[in-house]
Design an enzyme around this catalytic site. Structure first.
Site, PDB file in Angstrom:
ATOM      1  N   CYS A 164       0.653  -0.545  -8.750  1.00 40.19           N
ATOM      2  CA  CYS A 164       0.098  -0.889  -7.441  1.00 40.19           C
ATOM      3  C   CYS A 164       0.743  -0.088  -6.312  1.00 40.19           C
ATOM      4  CB  CYS A 164       0.253  -2.375  -7.186  1.00 40.19           C
ATOM      5  SG  CYS A 164      -0.416  -3.349  -8.540  1.00 40.19           S
ATOM      6  N   HIS A 218      -7.213  -5.706  -2.547  1.00 33.78           N
ATOM      7  CA  HIS A 218      -6.155  -4.940  -3.206  1.00 33.78           C
ATOM      8  C   HIS A 218      -6.702  -4.030  -4.327  1.00 33.78           C
ATOM      9  CE1 HIS A 218      -2.394  -3.727  -4.805  1.00 33.78           C
ATOM     10  NE2 HIS A 218      -2.133  -4.738  -5.599  1.00 33.78           N
TER      11      HIS A 218
END
Lengths: 390, 390
Positions: free
Chosen positions: B88, B337
């Protein structure tokens, strides 16, 4: 821009390393390179790791952090670690990112490495993972595999320039001979033209002995600012150029599939940066994922004229004792091709050559070497020029 | 080392973009940023693309070349393009590689971008792909998912510091309020403490409204040498620091799971590089993949004392009109996200704030901003400090 040198190297054995995990092989290469450089882990400022497909081969992403952790560089030292991916050119790009990090002044001592563990999945799964380096929506889905794509390049080359299957086979014969002299190579067996031509056909005109294998392996380099390299080693090897280029991901979009324009562009940029010409290169590791790929590469890098790569190979021009020795390591073909590691292993071989420690495969008086690493069917190409003189 | 500035930005809408392909969303962001910078594609020297898991989400690796190709930068221009992956934190690292490329002098004008298309697979496949950011052999295989890992962090934080579920919920309430004012956000709906606390439990104590969603999206920046930035834009935003750190990939190997040591180390390195302190930061985008992650982040970055993140959040300290506004974009929680894009979108938001063009969510007199992007449960952290003054 600071000059950059290689002060440490290490490659694991390449092959079907069933007794090593993904983590093991990386640590062996990374720690080996740090040891070769004679520095300690806490002097390292950053890691760059080339890896094509940890997600598909070993179900693991976040490879950079994993590797920093298992190398003992994460927990207390918190050393930054970054994974770089460009299919089979991932290793060459990890080296390039490391070079830029040192050149920029952001980092001083950097490990640039590559790793791939390909034999933990079956060969259908491996082929599928590799096909993700092509254009999935226009090539992969239509059934094109990499042997198929390179077979099209070979057919066109044969059609356009009169290249023969025998000349393709000669690439494999030469590289197996070289690989037989390399302690780390996957295949130690010398082969003949006949054994290539009689081997099973994978994608006409490419026989299985025209193809590089599925391989596990890792390789690592330690980079340092050129001005301090001599404090760590008596024989630093200097980066004279680092260049990269892209092309269309799908083969059918190219202007001419027998020329990898990304190789031409990256080669030109590298020669310009180093202020050198093809005839200045003493030894080269080029991307021979298939025999035809080496023929295109020696043409596209300017070692021989376009269309004459087959003939020159047949004449021994690229042998260890030839005009421009190519793939003295055995290349991808015989040394093996752990996709993320290959570009770094190429640099390890050139460092061996420029240090004069390549044993039976040593090229006499090698002072300037080149590495050429390709992603997919040529959508990415990365070229480095190295020298043992600053 | 050359100073670096951001001269162009663009983020796509974040959300379930079923009418956009992976390629489409990237091109919209990349071309948008180039347009915002007022330059032409042939002035670009390189692309860096953060992407966590193209292989698993869209069956495509070799993302860098693909994206250069579909942006029209590969075929004739042969512009180098490199994919960077750190789960991420991939986007934050793409920005960092771009910064180093410009700082080194290797490249002048660079696109640093991030992209992820996560909704083309079902949610089980998405969870499995995301779990590849954890330690597969010691966490993933044992059944630990990311909500599970962050739930352990939250439980320990509650146990050790008396943080409450209500305070966790307050992070989500604030970020949804901010996201409701952001044109690109996935969720525009304001929520209340009660709606968080009454929402379905995912991994005790984390309710579903404590978790960031699965998202498609892309974001891009154009970087340039600081000394020429003013020729392209009236409001260049300068990179004052770029810092990165690693930690163990598995949570159980950490010294204290309520502190992300990689965040502490990256933060400290960034403050040192910029010669600034936490109290100098006017606005920050931090990595709130779960509500507890934002609480840890504001502590580990030094905005509040360790253990007091919940209390300060409850008191409005991190609201748009608070002492240190955090996640004005809506954060990962409400803006969405798309894992590879998040780190770049954070920088897009900070640029909006420092240019004074953030509309209703504008922080008054914002001059210095920070982005903080995390990979996995904290094995990678990358921190940038940006300023509208050189």
């Amino acid at each position: 821009m600071r000059d950059v040198a290689i002060i440490g190297i290490k490659s694991t054995k390449f092959g079907e390393l069933w007794d090593y995990s993904f983590r093991d092989i990386f640590v062996e290469a990374g720690v080996g390179a740090i040891k070769d450089a004679g520095i300690s882990g806490d002097e390292i400022d950053g890691l760059y790791v080339g890896n094509m497909s940890g997600g598909q081969f070993v179900d693991q992403e976040h490879i950079g952090a994993l590797i920093a952790d298992y190398s003992g560089l994460a927990r207390n030292l918190h050393i930054p670690s970054t994974r770089v991916e460009a299919a089979c050119a991932s290793g060459g790009l990890a080296l390039r990112q490391g070079v830029m990090a040192v050149a920029s002044g952001y980092q001083d001592f950097v490990v640039a490495a590559g790793v791939e563990k390909m034999t933990d999945v079956n060969s259908a799964a491996a082929s599928s993972a590799l096909a993700a380096a092509s254009d999935r929506e226009w090539e992969g889905i239509m059934g094109a595999t990499f042997p198929g794509l390179y077979a099209m390049i070979a057919r066109k080359h044969i059609h356009k320039y009169g290249t023969t299957s025998e000349q393709l086979a000669d690439v494999a014969v030469k590289n197996h001979l070289n690989g037989s002299m390399n302690p780390i190579s996957q295949y130690k067996k010398k082969i003949t033209r006949e054994s290539v031509l009689n081997s099973i056909m994978v994608a006409d005109p490419l026989h299985i002995f025209d193809c590089s294998p599925i391989t596990d392996g890792a390789a690592a380099l330690v980079l340092a600012p050129a001005e301090v390299a001599h404090e760590y080693t008596d024989n630093p090897i200097y980066i004279k150029a680092s260049a990269q280029a892209s092309d269309t991901i799908a083969l059918h979009d190219r202007r001419d599939i027998t020329t990898l324009d990304a190789t031409v562009a990256a080669g030109k940029r590298a020669y310009d940066m180093a202020n050198l010409r093809p005839e200045d290169i003493d030894v080269a590791e080029v991307h021979d994922c298939f025999t035809i790929a080496e023929i295109c590469a020696i043409e596209d890098l300017g070692f021989v004229k376009k269309g004459e790569g087959g003939k020159y190979t047949e004449d021994g021009y690229t042998a260890v004792n030839g005009q421009i020795p190519v793939n003295t390591s055995g290349g991808l073909k015989s040394c093996g091709h752990p996709v993320g590691a290959t570009g770094v292993k190429q640099a390890v071989e050139i460092v061996h050559q420029l240090r004069g420690e390549a044993g039976k495969r040593q090229v006499e008086n090698a002072e300037i070497g080149m590495t050429h690493n390709v992603g997919g069917s040529g959508a990415t190409a990365v070229v480095h020029i190295l020298s043992n003189k600053r």
